[in-house]
Design a protein around this motif. Structure first.
Motif, PDB file in Angstrom:
ATOM      1  N   VAL A 166       0.835  -1.205   0.000  1.00  0.00           N
ATOM      2  CA  VAL A 166       0.000   0.000   0.000  1.00  0.00           C
ATOM      3  C   VAL A 166       0.868   1.251   0.000  1.00  0.00           C
ATOM      4  O   VAL A 166       0.593   2.220  -0.729  1.00  0.00           O
ATOM      5  N   LEU A 167       1.926   1.254   0.791  1.00  0.00           N
ATOM      6  CA  LEU A 167       2.805   2.422   0.817  1.00  0.00           C
ATOM      7  C   LEU A 167       3.462   2.639  -0.542  1.00  0.00           C
ATOM      8  O   LEU A 167       3.589   3.781  -1.007  1.00  0.00           O
ATOM      9  N   ARG A 168       3.868   1.571  -1.194  1.00  0.00           N
ATOM     10  CA  ARG A 168       4.438   1.719  -2.539  1.00  0.00           C
ATOM     11  C   ARG A 168       3.389   2.251  -3.507  1.00  0.00           C
ATOM     12  O   ARG A 168       3.692   3.048  -4.401  1.00  0.00           O
ATOM     13  N   LEU A 169       2.154   1.802  -3.346  1.00  0.00           N
ATOM     14  CA  LEU A 169       1.079   2.236  -4.234  1.00  0.00           C
ATOM     15  C   LEU A 169       0.888   3.748  -4.177  1.00  0.00           C
ATOM     16  O   LEU A 169       0.624   4.386  -5.204  1.00  0.00           O
ATOM     17  N   VAL A 170       1.025   4.334  -2.991  1.00  0.00           N
ATOM     18  CA  VAL A 170       0.831   5.779  -2.857  1.00  0.00           C
ATOM     19  C   VAL A 170       2.127   6.553  -3.068  1.00  0.00           C
ATOM     20  O   VAL A 170       2.167   7.768  -2.876  1.00  0.00           O
ATOM     21  N   GLY A 171       3.198   5.846  -3.447  1.00  0.00           N
ATOM     22  CA  GLY A 171       4.440   6.519  -3.788  1.00  0.00           C
ATOM     23  C   GLY A 171       5.419   6.691  -2.653  1.00  0.00           C
ATOM     24  O   GLY A 171       6.357   7.490  -2.759  1.00  0.00           O
ATOM     25  N   LEU A 172       5.241   5.937  -1.563  1.00  0.00           N
ATOM     26  CA  LEU A 172       6.139   6.028  -0.420  1.00  0.00           C
ATOM     27  C   LEU A 172       7.055   4.816  -0.354  1.00  0.00           C
ATOM     28  O   LEU A 172       6.725   3.747  -0.868  1.00  0.00           O
ATOM     29  N   THR A 173       8.196   4.993   0.292  1.00  0.00           N
ATOM     30  CA  THR A 173       9.125   3.885   0.506  1.00  0.00           C
ATOM     31  C   THR A 173       8.840   3.260   1.866  1.00  0.00           C
ATOM     32  O   THR A 173       8.909   3.954   2.887  1.00  0.00           O
ATOM     33  N   PRO A 174       8.516   1.980   1.912  1.00  0.00           N
ATOM     34  CA  PRO A 174       8.199   1.354   3.202  1.00  0.00           C
ATOM     35  C   PRO A 174       9.425   1.299   4.107  1.00  0.00           C
ATOM     36  O   PRO A 174      10.511   0.924   3.661  1.00  0.00           O
ATOM     37  N   PRO A 175       9.276   1.666   5.375  1.00  0.00           N
ATOM     38  CA  PRO A 175      10.403   1.545   6.309  1.00  0.00           C
ATOM     39  C   PRO A 175      10.630   0.079   6.666  1.00  0.00           C
ATOM     40  O   PRO A 175       9.701  -0.734   6.620  1.00  0.00           O
ATOM     41  N   PRO A 176      11.845  -0.280   7.039  1.00  0.00           N
ATOM     42  CA  PRO A 176      12.144  -1.690   7.311  1.00  0.00           C
ATOM     43  C   PRO A 176      11.599  -2.209   8.639  1.00  0.00           C
ATOM     44  O   PRO A 176      11.320  -3.399   8.769  1.00  0.00           O
ATOM     45  N   VAL A 182       3.934   0.315  10.690  1.00  0.00           N
ATOM     46  CA  VAL A 182       2.573   0.500  11.202  1.00  0.00           C
ATOM     47  C   VAL A 182       2.262   1.988  11.362  1.00  0.00           C
ATOM     48  O   VAL A 182       1.157   2.443  11.051  1.00  0.00           O
ATOM     49  N   ARG A 183       3.239   2.749  11.825  1.00  0.00           N
ATOM     50  CA  ARG A 183       3.042   4.201  11.950  1.00  0.00           C
ATOM     51  C   ARG A 183       2.729   4.825  10.598  1.00  0.00           C
ATOM     52  O   ARG A 183       1.788   5.613  10.461  1.00  0.00           O
ATOM     53  N   ASP A 184       3.501   4.463   9.576  1.00  0.00           N
ATOM     54  CA  ASP A 184       3.313   5.067   8.255  1.00  0.00           C
ATOM     55  C   ASP A 184       2.020   4.621   7.595  1.00  0.00           C
ATOM     56  O   ASP A 184       1.358   5.408   6.907  1.00  0.00           O
ATOM     57  N   ILE A 185       1.637   3.360   7.790  1.00  0.00           N
ATOM     58  CA  ILE A 185       0.382   2.905   7.181  1.00  0.00           C
ATOM     59  C   ILE A 185      -0.796   3.578   7.874  1.00  0.00           C
ATOM     60  O   ILE A 185      -1.827   3.859   7.252  1.00  0.00           O
ATOM     61  N   VAL A 232      -8.097   0.518   0.319  1.00  0.00           N
ATOM     62  CA  VAL A 232      -7.602  -0.052  -0.935  1.00  0.00           C
ATOM     63  C   VAL A 232      -8.719  -0.117  -1.971  1.00  0.00           C
ATOM     64  O   VAL A 232      -8.512   0.201  -3.150  1.00  0.00           O
ATOM     65  N   ASP A 233      -9.916  -0.514  -1.547  1.00  0.00           N
ATOM     66  CA  ASP A 233     -11.042  -0.605  -2.481  1.00  0.00           C
ATOM     67  C   ASP A 233     -11.348   0.735  -3.137  1.00  0.00           C
ATOM     68  O   ASP A 233     -11.744   0.798  -4.307  1.00  0.00           O
ATOM     69  N   SER A 234     -11.187   1.823  -2.381  1.00  0.00           N
ATOM     70  CA  SER A 234     -11.571   3.137  -2.888  1.00  0.00           C
ATOM     71  C   SER A 234     -10.406   3.921  -3.478  1.00  0.00           C
ATOM     72  O   SER A 234     -10.590   5.048  -3.936  1.00  0.00           O
ATOM     73  N   PHE A 235      -9.209   3.329  -3.485  1.00  0.00           N
ATOM     74  CA  PHE A 235      -8.037   4.070  -3.956  1.00  0.00           C
ATOM     75  C   PHE A 235      -8.126   4.318  -5.458  1.00  0.00           C
ATOM     76  O   PHE A 235      -8.422   3.418  -6.244  1.00  0.00           O
ATOM     77  N   ASP A 236      -7.845   5.551  -5.847  1.00  0.00           N
ATOM     78  CA  ASP A 236      -7.944   5.974  -7.242  1.00  0.00           C
ATOM     79  C   ASP A 236      -6.549   6.324  -7.752  1.00  0.00           C
ATOM     80  O   ASP A 236      -5.927   7.275  -7.286  1.00  0.00           O
ATOM     81  N   LEU A 237      -6.064   5.550  -8.715  1.00  0.00           N
ATOM     82  CA  LEU A 237      -4.719   5.785  -9.244  1.00  0.00           C
ATOM     83  C   LEU A 237      -4.590   7.128  -9.949  1.00  0.00           C
ATOM     84  O   LEU A 237      -3.492   7.662 -10.086  1.00  0.00           O
TER      85      LEU A 237
END
Length: 250
Positions: A166-176, A182-185, A232-237
């Protein structure tokens, strides 16, 4: 990764290399074992030139022994199948790119690219499917605190992979680190990070009390996964609107 697990991984790699010879193209370790997420699965990807029944017979005993050690069997692809998998498994491929260890052969991730469209489709399918599975298992164990805790930890490991997607989908880099993830999501989707506190403490090795039957930690966790599915269901690219905004309540 624990020393005995490292030893098992290297022994498994050596066995496959010797048994497969030139049929082995790549053997990759990925997932929680590489990310050091507690004691998660030791996941492996095996890519072969040919993967028919006769081609797999030389490794049957080794894979059987590996699974008896409570490790999942390797994902087995032919090289052609792997190259064609980018539209089917973008979540897994991008996750492998971020955390992997090449055990034998050529790096199968070089030159592999995924698209946001494919990522969006797989996320919708996987998040909704895993939510339905979680609900069914939750209904079966909610009255047993110990079983409920086991379910939450196992489920969270799966959803952490989807969180990163999900974070990649919105253009963010997931933290390790899981805590940062969890904070970022939460900041991105509006789910409440506090609902994951017991799970994060458990995964970090802290001593935590067992959950009680119908524990509120279980209820809160399920509710936040439902919110994730709605996001996720409502996310618009196209960026013209993503349903509920992060942090909003419905």
């Amino acid at each position: 990764m624990a020393r005995d697990t490292k030893s098992q991984v290297e022994e498994f790699a050596k066995q496959l290399e010797q048994a497969l010879g030139e049929n082995l193209i790549s053997l990759l370790l990925y997932g929680p074992a590489v990310r050091e997420e507690g004691t998660g699965d030791v996941a492996t990807l095996l890519i072969l030139r040919d993967a028919g029944p006769r081609d797999l017979r030389p490794i049957e005993s080794h894979v059987n022994s590996w699974t008896r050690k409570k490790h999942p069997p390797p994902l087995i692809f032919t090289e052609r199948e792997w190259r064609a998998a980018t539209d089917v498994f973008p979540i897994e491929i991008e996750d492998m790119k971020e955390a992997h260890l090449l055990l034998r052969g050529a790096n199968p991730l070089e030159g592999i690219e995924t698209t946001r469209d494919d990522l969006r489709r797989e996320l919708e399918r996987e998040v909704r499917g895993k939510l339905l599975q979680l609900r069914a298992e939750f209904a079966a164990v909610a009255s047993d605190g110990k079983a409920l805790g086991t379910l939450l930890v196992a489920s969270a490991r799966t959803f952490f992979v989807l969180f990163r997607g999900v974070l990649r989908l919105v253009g963010l880099t997931p933290p390790p680190e899981p805590l940062d993830l969890v904070r970022d999501i939460g900041a991105t989707t509006g789910i409440d990070p506090a609902a994951f506190s017991w799970i994060l403490d458990k995964l970090s090795g802290r001593k935590v009390p067992d959950l009680k039957p119908h524990d509120l930690d279980g209820d809160r966790y399920l509710e936040q996964i439902e919110r994730l599915a709605s996001f996720v269901d409502s996310f618009d690219l196209t960026g013209s609107g993503n349903g509920s905004e992060p942090g909003s309540s419905e």
